[in-house]
Write a protein that holds these residues in place. Structure first.
Motif, PDB file in Angstrom:
ATOM      1  N   MET A   1       0.835  -1.195   0.000  1.00 16.68           N
ATOM      2  CA  MET A   1       0.000   0.000   0.000  1.00 16.68           C
ATOM      3  C   MET A   1       0.873   1.249   0.000  1.00 16.68           C
ATOM      4  O   MET A   1       1.999   1.235   0.509  1.00 16.68           O
ATOM      5  CB  MET A   1      -0.922   0.002   1.228  1.00 16.68           C
ATOM      6  N   ASN A   2       0.372   2.322  -0.570  1.00 10.67           N
ATOM      7  CA  ASN A   2       1.079   3.594  -0.625  1.00 10.67           C
ATOM      8  C   ASN A   2       1.394   4.078   0.790  1.00 10.67           C
ATOM      9  O   ASN A   2       0.515   4.206   1.636  1.00 10.67           O
ATOM     10  CB  ASN A   2       0.180   4.605  -1.362  1.00 10.67           C
ATOM     11  N   LYS A   3       2.686   4.388   1.045  1.00 11.65           N
ATOM     12  CA  LYS A   3       3.108   4.821   2.384  1.00 11.65           C
ATOM     13  C   LYS A   3       2.477   6.164   2.758  1.00 11.65           C
ATOM     14  O   LYS A   3       2.188   6.423   3.930  1.00 11.65           O
ATOM     15  CB  LYS A   3       4.621   4.907   2.463  1.00 11.65           C
ATOM     16  N   VAL A   4       2.294   7.029   1.768  1.00 12.15           N
ATOM     17  CA  VAL A   4       1.672   8.331   2.025  1.00 12.15           C
ATOM     18  C   VAL A   4       0.238   8.131   2.523  1.00 12.15           C
ATOM     19  O   VAL A   4      -0.201   8.761   3.497  1.00 12.15           O
ATOM     20  CB  VAL A   4       1.676   9.200   0.755  1.00 12.15           C
ATOM     21  N   ILE A   5      -0.486   7.227   1.865  1.00 15.95           N
ATOM     22  CA  ILE A   5      -1.860   6.923   2.269  1.00 15.95           C
ATOM     23  C   ILE A   5      -1.871   6.252   3.633  1.00 15.95           C
ATOM     24  O   ILE A   5      -2.710   6.567   4.490  1.00 15.95           O
ATOM     25  CB  ILE A   5      -2.549   6.033   1.210  1.00 15.95           C
ATOM     26  N   ASP A   6      -0.934   5.318   3.840  1.00 19.80           N
ATOM     27  CA  ASP A   6      -0.818   4.639   5.136  1.00 19.80           C
ATOM     28  C   ASP A   6      -0.656   5.643   6.269  1.00 19.80           C
ATOM     29  O   ASP A   6      -1.320   5.551   7.306  1.00 19.80           O
ATOM     30  CB  ASP A   6       0.392   3.693   5.140  1.00 19.80           C
ATOM     31  N   ASN A   7       0.232   6.601   6.071  1.00 18.23           N
ATOM     32  CA  ASN A   7       0.528   7.600   7.092  1.00 18.23           C
ATOM     33  C   ASN A   7      -0.689   8.494   7.356  1.00 18.23           C
ATOM     34  O   ASN A   7      -1.015   8.812   8.503  1.00 18.23           O
ATOM     35  CB  ASN A   7       1.727   8.443   6.658  1.00 18.23           C
ATOM     36  N   TYR A   8      -1.366   8.880   6.279  1.00 22.30           N
ATOM     37  CA  TYR A   8      -2.552   9.736   6.409  1.00 22.30           C
ATOM     38  C   TYR A   8      -3.649   8.995   7.172  1.00 22.30           C
ATOM     39  O   TYR A   8      -4.271   9.557   8.092  1.00 22.30           O
ATOM     40  CB  TYR A   8      -3.054  10.150   5.026  1.00 22.30           C
ATOM     41  N   ILE A   9      -3.907   7.756   6.811  1.00 19.47           N
ATOM     42  CA  ILE A   9      -4.951   6.957   7.457  1.00 19.47           C
ATOM     43  C   ILE A   9      -4.618   6.720   8.920  1.00 19.47           C
ATOM     44  O   ILE A   9      -5.502   6.757   9.792  1.00 19.47           O
ATOM     45  CB  ILE A   9      -5.144   5.617   6.721  1.00 19.47           C
ATOM     46  N   LEU A  10      -3.336   6.490   9.223  1.00 16.98           N
ATOM     47  CA  LEU A  10      -2.918   6.282  10.608  1.00 16.98           C
ATOM     48  C   LEU A  10      -3.200   7.521  11.451  1.00 16.98           C
ATOM     49  O   LEU A  10      -3.732   7.431  12.562  1.00 16.98           O
ATOM     50  CB  LEU A  10      -1.429   5.943  10.663  1.00 16.98           C
ATOM     51  N   GLN A  11      -2.856   8.691  10.915  1.00 14.36           N
ATOM     52  CA  GLN A  11      -3.116   9.947  11.628  1.00 14.36           C
ATOM     53  C   GLN A  11      -4.619  10.197  11.779  1.00 14.36           C
ATOM     54  O   GLN A  11      -5.073  10.692  12.809  1.00 14.36           O
ATOM     55  CB  GLN A  11      -2.458  11.114  10.900  1.00 14.36           C
ATOM     56  N   LEU A  12      -5.367   9.853  10.726  1.00 21.17           N
ATOM     57  CA  LEU A  12      -6.819  10.006  10.793  1.00 21.17           C
ATOM     58  C   LEU A  12      -7.390   9.137  11.914  1.00 21.17           C
ATOM     59  O   LEU A  12      -8.214   9.601  12.713  1.00 21.17           O
ATOM     60  CB  LEU A  12      -7.454   9.618   9.458  1.00 21.17           C
ATOM     61  N   LYS A  13      -6.933   7.901  11.971  1.00 24.87           N
ATOM     62  CA  LYS A  13      -7.406   6.966  12.999  1.00 24.87           C
ATOM     63  C   LYS A  13      -7.076   7.474  14.401  1.00 24.87           C
ATOM     64  O   LYS A  13      -7.884   7.355  15.315  1.00 24.87           O
ATOM     65  CB  LYS A  13      -6.775   5.600  12.773  1.00 24.87           C
ATOM     66  N   GLN A  14      -5.898   8.058  14.570  1.00 21.33           N
ATOM     67  CA  GLN A  14      -5.478   8.583  15.870  1.00 21.33           C
ATOM     68  C   GLN A  14      -6.351   9.751  16.318  1.00 21.33           C
ATOM     69  O   GLN A  14      -6.488  10.002  17.515  1.00 21.33           O
ATOM     70  CB  GLN A  14      -4.012   9.014  15.813  1.00 21.33           C
ATOM     71  N   ASN A  15      -6.924  10.466  15.348  1.00 22.48           N
ATOM     72  CA  ASN A  15      -7.776  11.615  15.667  1.00 22.48           C
ATOM     73  C   ASN A  15      -9.253  11.250  15.772  1.00 22.48           C
ATOM     74  O   ASN A  15     -10.090  12.129  15.996  1.00 22.48           O
ATOM     75  CB  ASN A  15      -7.591  12.712  14.612  1.00 22.48           C
ATOM     76  N   LEU A  16      -9.559   9.957  15.604  1.00 21.38           N
ATOM     77  CA  LEU A  16     -10.946   9.500  15.706  1.00 21.38           C
ATOM     78  C   LEU A  16     -11.152   8.634  16.940  1.00 21.38           C
ATOM     79  O   LEU A  16     -12.026   7.767  16.958  1.00 21.38           O
ATOM     80  CB  LEU A  16     -11.331   8.700  14.453  1.00 21.38           C
ATOM     81  N   VAL A  17     -10.348   8.889  17.980  1.00 19.55           N
ATOM     82  CA  VAL A  17     -10.390   8.033  19.175  1.00 19.55           C
ATOM     83  C   VAL A  17     -11.743   8.070  19.879  1.00 19.55           C
ATOM     84  O   VAL A  17     -12.095   7.130  20.581  1.00 19.55           O
ATOM     85  CB  VAL A  17      -9.275   8.440  20.167  1.00 19.55           C
ATOM     86  N   ASN A  18     -12.504   9.153  19.714  1.00 19.10           N
ATOM     87  CA  ASN A  18     -13.797   9.265  20.398  1.00 19.10           C
ATOM     88  C   ASN A  18     -14.950   8.642  19.613  1.00 19.10           C
ATOM     89  O   ASN A  18     -16.088   8.626  20.090  1.00 19.10           O
ATOM     90  CB  ASN A  18     -14.116  10.742  20.678  1.00 19.10           C
ATOM     91  N   LEU A  19     -14.647   8.129  18.423  1.00 14.69           N
ATOM     92  CA  LEU A  19     -15.680   7.471  17.620  1.00 14.69           C
ATOM     93  C   LEU A  19     -15.772   6.009  18.064  1.00 14.69           C
ATOM     94  O   LEU A  19     -14.748   5.374  18.327  1.00 14.69           O
ATOM     95  CB  LEU A  19     -15.293   7.555  16.138  1.00 14.69           C
ATOM     96  N   PRO A  20     -16.985   5.460  18.160  1.00 17.92           N
ATOM     97  CA  PRO A  20     -17.109   4.030  18.510  1.00 17.92           C
ATOM     98  C   PRO A  20     -16.281   3.164  17.572  1.00 17.92           C
ATOM     99  O   PRO A  20     -16.163   3.453  16.380  1.00 17.92           O
ATOM    100  CB  PRO A  20     -18.613   3.762  18.323  1.00 17.92           C
ATOM    101  N   ASN A  21     -15.683   2.089  18.113  1.00 22.87           N
ATOM    102  CA  ASN A  21     -14.736   1.271  17.349  1.00 22.87           C
ATOM    103  C   ASN A  21     -15.301   0.755  16.032  1.00 22.87           C
ATOM    104  O   ASN A  21     -14.626   0.791  14.996  1.00 22.87           O
ATOM    105  CB  ASN A  21     -14.267   0.081  18.207  1.00 22.87           C
ATOM    106  N   SER A  22     -16.551   0.256  16.063  1.00 26.19           N
ATOM    107  CA  SER A  22     -17.135  -0.292  14.837  1.00 26.19           C
ATOM    108  C   SER A  22     -17.305   0.796  13.785  1.00 26.19           C
ATOM    109  O   SER A  22     -17.026   0.584  12.601  1.00 26.19           O
ATOM    110  CB  SER A  22     -18.485  -0.947  15.134  1.00 26.19           C
ATOM    111  N   ASP A  23     -17.743   1.972  14.216  1.00 25.60           N
ATOM    112  CA  ASP A  23     -17.918   3.093  13.294  1.00 25.60           C
ATOM    113  C   ASP A  23     -16.571   3.592  12.789  1.00 25.60           C
ATOM    114  O   ASP A  23     -16.430   3.927  11.614  1.00 25.60           O
ATOM    115  CB  ASP A  23     -18.665   4.234  13.981  1.00 25.60           C
TER     116      ASP A  23
END
Length: 207
Positions: A1-23
């Motif tokens: 997978m594209n490392k740029v996309i990987d990094n972006y998605i990882l940061q996005l996930k870190q900023n969605l900590v208050n969203l329910p896990n399934s969502d």
């Protein structure tokens, strides 16, 4: 997978900590597929399309917050949860790609509502605290009268002090319920504004 996309998605996930896990998993998978299908190769292209990971997370959380039924859910949740909803929607409005006049108008209205809400909270806190302190002070002073030979005046002030103290204690749960009602109404109002502003859906929808 594209490392740029990987990094972006990882940061996005870190900023969605208050969203329910399934969502959160659904949202992350959606944007992961979106970026892969778009064949993005550098971060600037992604940011131009979706904003920074933090901005996108704020828009997703705000869109998630306004997707909850307004008054029914707002009145079932705690004041803390409603205040959190208010804050999330305000951040989402600030991050949303809407026209500057509309953004300014929305933010001004929201901030004005928050200031009014804070003023009411402070006023109620001052009232109940003042009543309690006044009652306690009168009670303390009344003991000096009781044991100083002015027992009639002492009993009068004891009664007054007890009345003020009891009123403050009785008002406390009433005020807490009123505060919960106000925060619920404010959260519902913010959700209503959010629904008007977020024309583009960010939470589990097509971009």
């Amino acid at each position: 997978m594209n490392k740029v996309i990987d990094n972006y998605i990882l940061q996005l996930k870190q900023n969605l900590v208050n969203l329910p896990n399934s969502d959160m998993q659904d949202v992350v998978e959606f944007y992961q597929e979106f970026l892969l299908d778009g064949n993005y190769h550098n971060e600037s292209e992604i940011i131009a399309e979706l904003g920074t990971p933090k901005q996108l997370a704020r828009k997703i959380m705000a869109d998630y917050s306004v997707s909850i039924p307004e008054r029914e859910e707002a009145h079932k949740t705690s004041s803390k949860s409603n205040l959190k909803t208010i804050w999330v929607i305000l951040l989402g409005v600030l991050a949303a790609p809407i026209g500057i006049p509309l953004a300014l108008a929305a933010v001004i209205v929201m901030v004005a509502v928050l200031i009014a809400l804070a003023a009411i909270f402070i006023a109620l806190a001052i009232i109940i605290t003042s009543l309690f302190i006044a009652g306690a002070f009168i009670l303390i002073r009344s003991f000096g009268l009781l044991f100083g030979g002015y027992w009639a005046s002492g009993f009068f002030y004891v009664g007054g002090g007890l009345v003020l103290t009891c009123i403050s204690l009785m008002l406390f749960p009433v005020i807490m319920k009123f505060i919960r009602f106000l925060t619920a109404e404010c959260a519902a109002f913010f959700q209503h504004i959010g629904r008007k502003i977020f024309k583009q859906r960010y939470y589990k929808t097509n971009v």
